[in-house]
Design a protein around this motif. Structure first.
Motif, short mmCIF file in Angstrom:
data_model
loop_
_atom_site.label_atom_id
_atom_site.label_comp_id
_atom_site.label_asym_id
_atom_site.label_seq_id
_atom_site.Cartn_x
_atom_site.Cartn_y
_atom_site.Cartn_z
N ASN A 141 0.80 -1.21 0.13
CA ASN A 141 -0.04 0.01 0.09
C ASN A 141 0.82 1.40 0.14
O ASN A 141 0.35 2.42 0.17
N GLN A 142 2.18 1.10 0.12
CA GLN A 142 3.10 2.46 0.01
C GLN A 142 2.60 3.47 -1.13
O GLN A 142 2.43 2.88 -2.23
N GLU B 27 -1.51 4.03 4.98
CA GLU B 27 -1.90 2.62 5.89
C GLU B 27 -1.56 1.31 5.22
O GLU B 27 -1.77 1.11 4.24
N GLY B 28 -0.54 0.67 6.27
CA GLY B 28 -0.03 -0.67 5.67
C GLY B 28 -0.84 -1.95 6.28
O GLY B 28 -1.93 -1.80 6.55
N ILE C 268 -1.58 -0.69 10.43
CA ILE C 268 -0.67 0.27 10.81
C ILE C 268 -0.23 1.25 9.80
O ILE C 268 -0.16 1.18 8.66
N THR C 269 -0.11 2.48 10.58
CA THR C 269 0.29 3.87 9.68
C THR C 269 1.98 3.96 9.46
O THR C 269 2.33 3.94 10.63
N THR D 290 8.66 5.14 9.74
CA THR D 290 8.58 5.05 11.14
C THR D 290 6.99 4.24 11.28
O THR D 290 6.19 5.02 10.40
N SER D 291 6.81 3.54 11.82
CA SER D 291 5.34 3.03 12.28
C SER D 291 4.64 3.84 13.46
O SER D 291 5.28 4.51 14.04
N SER D 292 3.37 3.84 13.31
CA SER D 292 2.64 4.06 14.35
C SER D 292 2.70 3.53 15.38
O SER D 292 3.34 2.35 15.40
N THR D 293 2.11 3.55 16.60
CA THR D 293 2.11 2.56 17.95
C THR D 293 1.80 1.48 17.67
O THR D 293 0.47 1.15 17.06
N ILE D 294 2.50 0.20 17.91
CA ILE D 294 2.08 -1.23 17.82
C ILE D 294 1.79 -1.84 19.10
O ILE D 294 2.64 -1.63 19.80
N SER D 295 0.87 -2.35 19.36
CA SER D 295 0.48 -3.05 20.63
C SER D 295 1.15 -4.40 20.54
O SER D 295 1.27 -4.98 19.63
#
Length: 167
Positions: free
Chosen positions: A26-27, A40-41, A45-46, A81-86
């Protein structure tokens, strides 16, 4: 038969919980110039990129399954850089490639929550390289960052990580 199907579904869910990947399918980085942006990948995840462009077979030798993301040189502060990943992180890997034909080493660095966790081996060939860092083992929320550390363009593709583990 229903019990076996239910057990298989439960087992598959347990194996996939807390681990992830990014294929860069999706890049949306431009192919002809470096830009800043986000997309949004996989798994929602953004991913935010700085001074990057779309990697393809025409500008990245050996890229087996485009698209990837090409990072510009380190002096441009090029990174993704990723968004926050739990769920934390256990182990990490990413495919790394030489972009364009100019000579010189290529290299990237992995940061988790802003802390360096390793630097890839330097390379100057058209082979696919796997940069992996094992036993990171950080629990809770994480942010993954991959930054260029060389004066030459480097492409990345197929990021993957496993779940946090205490063992």
């Amino acid at each position: 038969m229903k019990k076996i199907t239910l057990l298989f579904a439960l087992f598959s869910f347990i194996l996939s919980f807390g681990q992830g990947n990014e294929s860069f399918t999706n890049q949306n980085a431009p192919g002809g110039s470096y830009a800043n942006g986000s997309f949004e990948g996989d798994s929602g995840i953004t991913w935010t990129y700085v001074k990057s462009r779309g990697a393809s077979a025409s500008n990245t030798q050996g890229l087996a399954n485009p698209p990837g993301l090409m990072l510009q040189k380190s002096s441009a502060n090029s990174k993704v850089t990723s968004s926050t990943i739990s769920g934390g992180i256990g182990n990490f890997s990413v495919k790394v490639y030489k972009s364009f034909t100019g000579g010189g080493n290529r290299q990237v660095e992995l940061f988790i929550n802003g802390v360096s966790k390793g630097t890839s081996d330097a390379f100057d060939d058209y082979d696919e390289h796997i940069f992996s860092v094992d036993n990171i083992n950080i629990s809770g929320d994480i942010v993954i960052e991959i930054a260029s550390t060389s004066a030459k363009q480097t492409a990345i593709d197929d990021i993957s990580w496993t779940a946090y583990s205490t063992s």
